[in-house]
Design a protein around this motif. Structure first.
Motif, mmCIF file in Angstrom:
data_model
loop_
_atom_site.group_PDB
_atom_site.id
_atom_site.type_symbol
_atom_site.label_atom_id
_atom_site.label_comp_id
_atom_site.label_asym_id
_atom_site.label_seq_id
_atom_site.Cartn_x
_atom_site.Cartn_y
_atom_site.Cartn_z
ATOM 1 N N SER A 151 36.201 8.641 120.790
ATOM 2 C CA SER A 151 37.113 9.484 120.009
ATOM 3 C C SER A 151 36.993 9.296 118.504
ATOM 4 C CB SER A 151 38.556 9.221 120.455
ATOM 5 O OG SER A 151 38.684 9.354 121.849
ATOM 6 N N HIS A 152 36.832 8.060 118.032
ATOM 7 C CA HIS A 152 36.841 7.789 116.589
ATOM 8 C C HIS A 152 35.520 7.243 116.062
ATOM 9 C CE1 HIS A 152 41.092 8.650 116.130
ATOM 10 N NE2 HIS A 152 41.351 7.909 117.195
ATOM 11 N N GLY A 162 41.887 9.137 122.160
ATOM 12 C CA GLY A 162 42.156 9.394 120.750
ATOM 13 C C GLY A 162 43.614 9.295 120.335
ATOM 14 N N ASP A 172 34.249 8.909 112.856
ATOM 15 C CA ASP A 172 35.153 9.018 111.713
ATOM 16 C C ASP A 172 34.552 8.268 110.531
ATOM 17 O OD1 ASP A 172 36.723 10.280 113.550
ATOM 18 O OD2 ASP A 172 38.416 8.888 113.419
ATOM 19 N N ASP A 196 45.512 6.241 118.313
ATOM 20 C CA ASP A 196 46.148 6.565 117.028
ATOM 21 C C ASP A 196 47.555 6.003 116.948
ATOM 22 O OD1 ASP A 196 43.934 7.917 116.065
ATOM 23 O OD2 ASP A 196 44.685 9.908 116.639
#
Length: 343
Positions: free
Chosen positions: A105-106, A86, A109, A90
């Motif tokens: 991780s995303h 993550g 989203d 980023d």
């Protein structure tokens, strides 16, 4: 040729990225990156190579870099473990890179595409709503990919009311060194952390409808039970599905066989037949069928009609190819093909 970097290049999925991208027609590996322990070493020294093909000559002597956003490349493919991916991803996105991530991780989203190109290509438009210099595009969990690909043509033609799935997942899905031999040999482990939750949430996002800056999740009920089994590669899924409209076995097989949504794009990683129905009673089997379509096809068999709207079948997906690196690469190919329209 587009220059690409691979994050987590020494892991099992990272090795699949290296294998598939070493002779790619329009991607060229320019950076291999991994943990600080591997950084500074030649790739052949840093990696414990586990594939049955040799390390490609062109990357053997490449120096492994740290996972820091200072690379000369066009795209980044991330094979980092989810527990560290993550924040690293980023930083790359904030620095303007286009990141294709295999990590969890995303995935959920709101403005991040959770992509299987054959299934939800229109979700790629979500990147227009990412307010960052770069963009991130994710691919789903390995079992989710096999399940959703099999469900997509059924949903499009007959609708879906509910899905129950039991998975039998290969040990390579746990990475390396993965599951201890004394735990998995002569055994089945009926729990894989977070797997059931991923299947139940990711499937509904992928099969949902794009609504401007978010996805409206599909509203069918889905339940999953996941098991680790002593198979090296290839996740098996035993699937029960209830449709909204009446169908027959012949109808559903026809839907599988006609499912070729990318056939006109000529993408190098896209299989000619994304879904392959195998009529033999003992098919599919990981040992025999996981590499169909160069590992990018999902094999389906044992389709049985229970009632006018209820069916069960077995599906097989190669977890580190279609279920991981291969899907991310295909996402990259689609993005490159559509790049001028997206920018």
């Amino acid at each position: 040729m587009k220059k690409i970097a691979i994050l987590g290049a020494t892991g099992l999925v990272g090795q699949r990225f290296v294998e598939f991208l070493s002779n790619h027609p329009f991607f060229e590996i320019s950076v291999l990156a991994a943990s600080d322990n591997s950084a500074g070493k030649r790739y052949s020294q840093a990696v414990q190579w586990h594939l049955d093909t040799p390390i490609p000559d062109k990357v053997c002597q490449m120096q492994v870099q740290k996972c820091e956003p200072n690379f000369d490349c066009d795209y980044v493919f991330s094979a980092l473990p989810s527990d560290i991916a993550g924040p690293i991803e980023d930083e790359f996105v904030k620095s303007g890179y286009i990141v294709f991530s295999n990590a969890a991780s995303h995935r959920m989203d709101e403005n991040v595409p959770l992509m299987i190109p054959e299934v939800n290509l229109d979700h790629l438009n979500l990147i227009d709503h990412q307010k960052t210099p770069g963009k991130i595009i994710t691919n789903p969990n390995c079992s989710t990919i096999g399940l959703v690909m099999a469900l997509k043509p059924i949903m499009d033609r007959f609708g879906i009311q509910q899905v129950h799935v039991v998975t039998m997942q290969a040990i390579s899905g746990a990475g390396y060194p993965g599951v201890a031999s004394l735990d998995i040999l002569d055994n089945v482990i009926p729990y894989i952390k977070n797997e059931e939750e991923k299947i139940m949430t990711e499937s509904r996002k992928i099969l949902g409808n794009l609504k401007n800056d978010h996805v409206e999740f599909a509203d069918f009920d889905i339940q999953a039970q996941c098991n680790r089994v002593p198979v090296q590669d290839g996740h098996m899924l035993s699937v029960f599905v209830e449709t909204c409209q009446k169908a027959t076995v012949e109808d559903i097989i026809k839907a599988f066989e006609e499912f070729r949504p990318l056939k006109d794009l000529n993408l190098p990683t896209a299989p000619e037949r994304p879904l392959i129905y195998l009529p033999e009673q003992r098919s599919p089997q990981p040992k025999l069928h996981r590499n169909l379509g160069n590992g990018m096809s999902v094999s389906i068999g044992r389709l049985v009609q229970i009632s006018e709207k209820r069916f069960r079948f077995v599906a097989l997906v190669h977890n580190t190819i279609r279920g991981a690196a291969g899907c991310a690469i295909l996402n990259g190919e689609v993005y490159e093909f559509l790049r001028e329209d997206l920018e």
